[in-house]
Design a protein around this motif. Structure first.
Motif, PDB file in Angstrom:
ATOM      1  N   ASN A  15       0.835  -1.196   0.000  1.00 53.34           N
ATOM      2  CA  ASN A  15       0.000   0.000   0.000  1.00 53.34           C
ATOM      3  C   ASN A  15       0.877   1.256   0.000  1.00 53.34           C
ATOM      4  OD1 ASN A  15      -2.010   1.903   0.290  1.00 53.34           O
ATOM      5  ND2 ASN A  15      -2.484   1.372   2.389  1.00 53.34           N
ATOM      6  N   VAL A  16       1.883   1.300   0.822  1.00 50.62           N
ATOM      7  CA  VAL A  16       2.786   2.455   0.886  1.00 50.62           C
ATOM      8  C   VAL A  16       3.541   2.617  -0.432  1.00 50.62           C
ATOM      9  CG1 VAL A  16       4.843   3.374   2.030  1.00 50.62           C
ATOM     10  CG2 VAL A  16       2.983   2.444   3.390  1.00 50.62           C
ATOM     11  N   ARG A  17       3.906   1.500  -1.050  1.00 48.20           N
ATOM     12  CA  ARG A  17       4.601   1.561  -2.343  1.00 48.20           C
ATOM     13  C   ARG A  17       3.679   2.183  -3.387  1.00 48.20           C
ATOM     14  NH1 ARG A  17       5.435  -2.238  -6.706  1.00 48.20           N
ATOM     15  NH2 ARG A  17       4.021  -3.614  -5.580  1.00 48.20           N
ATOM     16  N   TYR A  18       2.411   1.761  -3.430  1.00 47.57           N
ATOM     17  CA  TYR A  18       1.446   2.350  -4.355  1.00 47.57           C
ATOM     18  C   TYR A  18       1.294   3.850  -4.101  1.00 47.57           C
ATOM     19  CZ  TYR A  18      -0.251  -2.261  -5.877  1.00 47.57           C
ATOM     20  OH  TYR A  18      -0.369  -3.518  -6.405  1.00 47.57           O
ATOM     21  N   LEU A  19       1.170   4.233  -2.838  1.00 53.85           N
ATOM     22  CA  LEU A  19       1.033   5.648  -2.493  1.00 53.85           C
ATOM     23  C   LEU A  19       2.224   6.465  -2.968  1.00 53.85           C
ATOM     24  CD1 LEU A  19      -0.469   5.505   1.099  1.00 53.85           C
ATOM     25  CD2 LEU A  19      -1.544   6.445  -0.928  1.00 53.85           C
ATOM     26  N   PHE A  20       3.419   5.952  -2.738  1.00 54.72           N
ATOM     27  CA  PHE A  20       4.634   6.659  -3.141  1.00 54.72           C
ATOM     28  C   PHE A  20       4.677   6.846  -4.654  1.00 54.72           C
ATOM     29  CE2 PHE A  20       9.103   6.698  -4.451  1.00 54.72           C
ATOM     30  CZ  PHE A  20       9.521   7.837  -3.786  1.00 54.72           C
ATOM     31  N   ILE A  21       4.367   5.793  -5.401  1.00 57.08           N
ATOM     32  CA  ILE A  21       4.395   5.878  -6.863  1.00 57.08           C
ATOM     33  C   ILE A  21       3.360   6.877  -7.368  1.00 57.08           C
ATOM     34  CG2 ILE A  21       3.904   4.588  -8.989  1.00 57.08           C
ATOM     35  CD1 ILE A  21       5.139   2.122  -7.539  1.00 57.08           C
ATOM     36  N   LEU A  22       2.136   6.795  -6.855  1.00 60.64           N
ATOM     37  CA  LEU A  22       1.074   7.692  -7.320  1.00 60.64           C
ATOM     38  C   LEU A  22       1.331   9.142  -6.928  1.00 60.64           C
ATOM     39  CD1 LEU A  22      -2.038   5.436  -6.660  1.00 60.64           C
ATOM     40  CD2 LEU A  22      -0.935   5.925  -8.846  1.00 60.64           C
ATOM     41  N   LEU A  23       1.847   9.366  -5.733  1.00 58.86           N
ATOM     42  CA  LEU A  23       2.161  10.741  -5.322  1.00 58.86           C
ATOM     43  C   LEU A  23       3.338  11.304  -6.115  1.00 58.86           C
ATOM     44  CD1 LEU A  23       1.596  10.605  -1.470  1.00 58.86           C
ATOM     45  CD2 LEU A  23       0.220  11.801  -3.175  1.00 58.86           C
ATOM     46  N   THR A  24       4.269  10.449  -6.497  1.00 60.77           N
ATOM     47  CA  THR A  24       5.381  10.889  -7.344  1.00 60.77           C
ATOM     48  C   THR A  24       4.862  11.316  -8.711  1.00 60.77           C
ATOM     49  OG1 THR A  24       6.918   9.427  -6.189  1.00 60.77           O
ATOM     50  CG2 THR A  24       7.580  10.208  -8.366  1.00 60.77           C
ATOM     51  N   ILE A  25       3.953  10.527  -9.279  1.00 64.02           N
ATOM     52  CA  ILE A  25       3.351  10.897 -10.567  1.00 64.02           C
ATOM     53  C   ILE A  25       2.627  12.235 -10.436  1.00 64.02           C
ATOM     54  CG2 ILE A  25       1.546  10.277 -12.238  1.00 64.02           C
ATOM     55  CD1 ILE A  25       2.317   7.312 -11.663  1.00 64.02           C
ATOM     56  N   TRP A  26       1.848  12.392  -9.363  1.00 62.37           N
ATOM     57  CA  TRP A  26       1.132  13.651  -9.161  1.00 62.37           C
ATOM     58  C   TRP A  26       2.103  14.827  -9.028  1.00 62.37           C
ATOM     59  CZ3 TRP A  26      -0.783  16.053  -4.179  1.00 62.37           C
ATOM     60  CH2 TRP A  26      -1.647  17.104  -4.425  1.00 62.37           C
ATOM     61  N   PHE A  27       3.196  14.637  -8.301  1.00 57.54           N
ATOM     62  CA  PHE A  27       4.188  15.699  -8.139  1.00 57.54           C
ATOM     63  C   PHE A  27       4.801  16.085  -9.479  1.00 57.54           C
ATOM     64  CE2 PHE A  27       8.613  17.011  -7.591  1.00 57.54           C
ATOM     65  CZ  PHE A  27       8.433  18.130  -6.797  1.00 57.54           C
ATOM     66  N   VAL A  28       5.162  15.086 -10.277  1.00 59.29           N
ATOM     67  CA  VAL A  28       5.776  15.366 -11.578  1.00 59.29           C
ATOM     68  C   VAL A  28       4.803  16.126 -12.477  1.00 59.29           C
ATOM     69  CG1 VAL A  28       6.626  14.274 -13.704  1.00 59.29           C
ATOM     70  CG2 VAL A  28       7.417  13.460 -11.490  1.00 59.29           C
ATOM     71  N   VAL A  29       3.537  15.713 -12.462  1.00 55.06           N
ATOM     72  CA  VAL A  29       2.544  16.395 -13.300  1.00 55.06           C
ATOM     73  C   VAL A  29       2.291  17.807 -12.798  1.00 55.06           C
ATOM     74  CG1 VAL A  29       0.121  16.397 -14.005  1.00 55.06           C
ATOM     75  CG2 VAL A  29       1.436  14.289 -14.107  1.00 55.06           C
ATOM     76  N   SER A  30       2.060  17.963 -11.500  1.00 54.03           N
ATOM     77  CA  SER A  30       1.685  19.287 -10.994  1.00 54.03           C
ATOM     78  C   SER A  30       2.873  20.237 -10.887  1.00 54.03           C
ATOM     79  CB  SER A  30       0.982  19.170  -9.647  1.00 54.03           C
ATOM     80  OG  SER A  30       1.846  18.612  -8.689  1.00 54.03           O
ATOM     81  N   TYR A  31       3.936  19.803 -10.272  1.00 55.56           N
ATOM     82  CA  TYR A  31       5.083  20.688 -10.074  1.00 55.56           C
ATOM     83  C   TYR A  31       5.971  20.719 -11.302  1.00 55.56           C
ATOM     84  CZ  TYR A  31       9.034  22.967  -7.794  1.00 55.56           C
ATOM     85  OH  TYR A  31      10.031  23.833  -7.467  1.00 55.56           O
ATOM     86  N   GLY A  32       6.249  19.523 -11.828  1.00 54.42           N
ATOM     87  CA  GLY A  32       7.147  19.448 -12.981  1.00 54.42           C
ATOM     88  C   GLY A  32       6.565  20.104 -14.215  1.00 54.42           C
ATOM     89  N   ALA A  33       5.383  19.641 -14.645  1.00 57.12           N
ATOM     90  CA  ALA A  33       4.791  20.177 -15.869  1.00 57.12           C
ATOM     91  C   ALA A  33       4.271  21.594 -15.680  1.00 57.12           C
ATOM     92  CB  ALA A  33       3.667  19.261 -16.351  1.00 57.12           C
ATOM     93  N   GLY A  34       3.767  21.913 -14.518  1.00 61.52           N
ATOM     94  CA  GLY A  34       3.203  23.240 -14.279  1.00 61.52           C
ATOM     95  C   GLY A  34       4.215  24.315 -13.971  1.00 61.52           C
ATOM     96  N   ILE A  35       5.375  23.928 -13.425  1.00 60.32           N
ATOM     97  CA  ILE A  35       6.353  24.939 -13.002  1.00 60.32           C
ATOM     98  C   ILE A  35       7.717  24.738 -13.665  1.00 60.32           C
ATOM     99  CG2 ILE A  35       7.597  25.891 -11.018  1.00 60.32           C
ATOM    100  CD1 ILE A  35       5.113  25.180  -9.328  1.00 60.32           C
ATOM    101  N   LEU A  36       8.326  23.570 -13.470  1.00 59.79           N
ATOM    102  CA  LEU A  36       9.687  23.350 -13.964  1.00 59.79           C
ATOM    103  C   LEU A  36       9.781  23.321 -15.488  1.00 59.79           C
ATOM    104  CD1 LEU A  36      10.995  20.634 -11.478  1.00 59.79           C
ATOM    105  CD2 LEU A  36      11.441  23.080 -11.449  1.00 59.79           C
ATOM    106  N   PHE A  37       8.867  22.622 -16.133  1.00 58.35           N
ATOM    107  CA  PHE A  37       8.929  22.473 -17.590  1.00 58.35           C
ATOM    108  C   PHE A  37       7.946  23.392 -18.303  1.00 58.35           C
ATOM    109  CE2 PHE A  37       9.850  18.191 -15.768  1.00 58.35           C
ATOM    110  CZ  PHE A  37      11.222  18.254 -15.944  1.00 58.35           C
TER     111      PHE A  37
END
Length: 86
Positions: A15-37
């Motif tokens: 369960n924690v592994r799933y959470l980490f993977i999904l939150l990482t995807i969300w971070f990349v989409v929100s922070y990465g695509a919205g701000i960094l890239f």
């Protein structure tokens, strides 16, 4: 450690592994695509708006909602796998 505790521990680790993977995807989409890239994505337009702006305003919200449904599906499978389903 009893068999039930081993099952619960394995369940929680997955369960924690799933959470980490999904939150990482969300971070990349929100922070990465919205701000960094943002600058690189601004060369593409969707509906007249720059893609970087679209991700910052709406894309990360859509991604989050999709990830919620993915998490529900994963957790239902995990519950069945470990016998915690109703």
């Amino acid at each position: 450690m009893s068999e039930k505790q081993k099952h619960a521990s394995a369940y929680w680790k997955e369960n924690v592994r799933y959470l980490f993977i999904l939150l990482t995807i969300w971070f990349v989409v929100s922070y990465g695509a919205g701000i960094l890239f943002k600058d690189a994505l601004d060369s593409i337009r969707i509906g007249g708006f720059k893609l970087g702006f679209w991700f910052a305003q709406q894309g990360s919200i859509y991604a989050f909602v999709i990830l919620i449904f993915v998490y529900i599906r994963l957790m239902n499978k995990l519950d069945k796998k470990y016998g915690f389903d109703e």
